[in-house]
Design an enzyme around this catalytic site. Structure first.
Site, short mmCIF file in Angstrom:
data_model
loop_
_atom_site.label_atom_id
_atom_site.label_comp_id
_atom_site.label_asym_id
_atom_site.label_seq_id
_atom_site.Cartn_x
_atom_site.Cartn_y
_atom_site.Cartn_z
N TYR A 200 3.63 -6.14 -3.56
CA TYR A 200 3.23 -6.30 -4.96
C TYR A 200 4.39 -6.99 -5.67
CZ TYR A 200 -0.44 -2.72 -4.25
OH TYR A 200 -1.54 -2.01 -3.83
N LYS A 296 -7.06 2.24 -6.35
CA LYS A 296 -7.63 3.58 -6.53
C LYS A 296 -9.17 3.64 -6.65
CE LYS A 296 -4.12 6.12 -6.26
NZ LYS A 296 -3.96 5.86 -4.83
N TYR A 384 0.35 6.78 -4.97
CA TYR A 384 -0.25 5.71 -4.17
C TYR A 384 -0.99 6.29 -2.96
CZ TYR A 384 -0.76 1.02 -2.23
OH TYR A 384 -1.29 -0.16 -1.75
#
Ligand code: RFL
Ligand code: PHB
Length: 389
Positions: A200, A296, A384
């Site tokens: 990321y 998510k 996470y």
């Protein structure tokens, strides 16, 4: 037709719920607007929490997942100067699993028939009726013929644009929303990933993500303005931009290839409360949306249907309503925590058009703090990998 629970939508939420109910010998039937080919072809999520893989294990629909899924023990946050590795497995004891939503969906659909879970594909104009009674029903058309299914409950698993949520009166519900001023342009290509873990990246020109589906299939995203046109991004321009944002070290490992799929998805945070209205339950994207930054969405759909199937099984086995009465509150408690994590990671990693030098320094300071603090890394890791059910 008659069943105990009629499920609207054959996405991950509807399919997992159907299987969990059938495993407990509860009758369930799924009504889906699209064709099977369309549903199996939609490219979406790629990261599964172990809460989600546990459901597939529990259902015994895990052969391919266990053979082909890639467990990842860490994830990288990059800030232009350095790579901060969040050692998820060391910090939480659990890895995440790389296994595409397309594959999860295919596995669940393949297993449906033999487990008595009927799926009616390509239905039209579904409408919900009498949801405030104990005898609700849905009507729709299939192959031009009008149809009706009576049930004890309706499960609205019909995604963010489906009709279920709209059946709940505004007077008894509330919506919370945040729309971000950008989207993600994604590309899928049959090339090896540039790194063995997800990256990321926060960059002056905007966020970028290097992800994968397997050791031969890569998935990349870049942040683009909300009104960006796909035609403005021929493959080469997109690969150039990915190389710039991911930085020279990563760029040298990127293998380019033709796009199997390329699309732009807007980013949004959204929660609808409550998740139950009398005989109607909402689950998954029908009730909430998270920006994809925290990975998510699919995982929340999975945790919702664990709570919902527990509640429905308790109702049908014991006649107890305490589970169904508590469903909305129980599910929303986990939803809001995932909303928070997804929002925070989105705020940290993206460029916002109205941000000035102060906000950018705040992002840099937060990344600096994460790089230097095990406590901060632990917070990211435990969110996470997925909060406990
Ligand atoms: P879905 O998958 O949207 O399924 C809903 C189903 O309902 C059907 N439907 C209807 N059926 C009958 N009648 C009607 N009138 C109907 N209207 C709709 C639809 O055709 C569809 O089949 O919702 P569900 O099951 O709640 O699942 C949610 C997930 O699909 C979604 O949250 C994730 O894809 C989000 N997401 C990610 N989630 C993760 O957990 N990890 C990730 O890495 C991740 N990456 C992503 C993502 C979503 C993305 N996009 C495209 C928004 C990456 C992207 C780019
Ligand atoms: C993906 O591989 O599609 C993916 C991975 C991680 C995310 C979002 C999407 O946070």
């Amino acid at each position: 037709m008659k069943t105990q629970v009629v499920i609207i939508g054959a996405g991950p939420a509807g399919l997992m719920l159907g299987h969990l109910l059938r495993q407990a010998d509860i009758d369930a039937l799924i009504v889906e607007r699209r064709s099977r080919v369309h549903v199996e072809g939609r490219i979406r999520a790629g990261v599964l929490e172990d809460t989600t893989t546990n459901i597939l294990d529990r259902l015994g629909i895990n052969t391919r997942l266990r053979a082909e899924g890639l467990p990842h023990g860490g994830v990288i946050l990059a800030d232009g100067e350095r790579h901060i590795r969040i050692d998820i497995e060391a910090l939480t004891g659990r890895p995440v699993m790389i296994y595409g939503q397309t594959e999860v969906t295919k596995d669940l659909i393949d297993a449906a028939e033999s487990r008595g879970l009927d799926i009616l594909w390509q239905t039209e104009s579904i409408a919900l009726h009498d949801i405030t009674t104990t005898a609700p029903y849905v009507t729709f058309a299939k192959d031009g013929e009008p149809m009706r299914i009576d049930a004890r409950f309706i499960a609205g698993c019909d995604g963010s644009h489906g009709p279920s949520r709209k059946s709940v009166p505004a007077a008894v519900s509330r919506e919370y929303e945040r729309v971000y001023p950008f989207g993600w342009l994604g590309i899928l290509a049959d090339v090896p990933p540039c790194n063995d873990e997800l990256i990321y990246a926060s960059h002056q020109r905007g966020f970028a993500l290097a992800s994968m589906r397997s050791m031969t299939r890569s998935r990349y995203y870049i942040q683009v303005p909300i009104d960006e046109r796909l035609e403005a991004w021929p493959d080469d321009r997109l690969w150039d931009e990915l190389e710039t944002r991911l930085g020279p070290d990563v760029a040298s490992s990127i293998t380019r290839g033709p796009a199997l799929e390329k699309s732009i998805a807007p980013l949004r945070s959204f929660v609808f409360e409550p998740m139950r209205h009398a005989s109607l339950f909402l689950a998954g994207d029908a009730a909430h949306i998270v920006p994809p930054t925290g990975a998510k969405g699919l995982n929340l759909a999975a945790s919702d249907v664990v709570y919902l199937s527990d509640a429905l099984i308790e109702y049908f086995r014991k006649g107890s309503e305490s589970g169904i009465d508590g469903y909305s509150k129980r599910a929303l408690a986990r939803v809001w925590k995932s909303e928070r994590f997804s929002w925070q990671l989105t705020m940290l990693m993206h460029r916002f058009p109205n941000d000035g030098p102060f906000e950018q320094r705040m992002q840099a300071a937060e990344l600096e703090y994460i790089a230097s603090s095990e406590a901060a890394q632990r917070t990211i890791a435990e969110n996470y990998v997925g909060l406990p059910l």
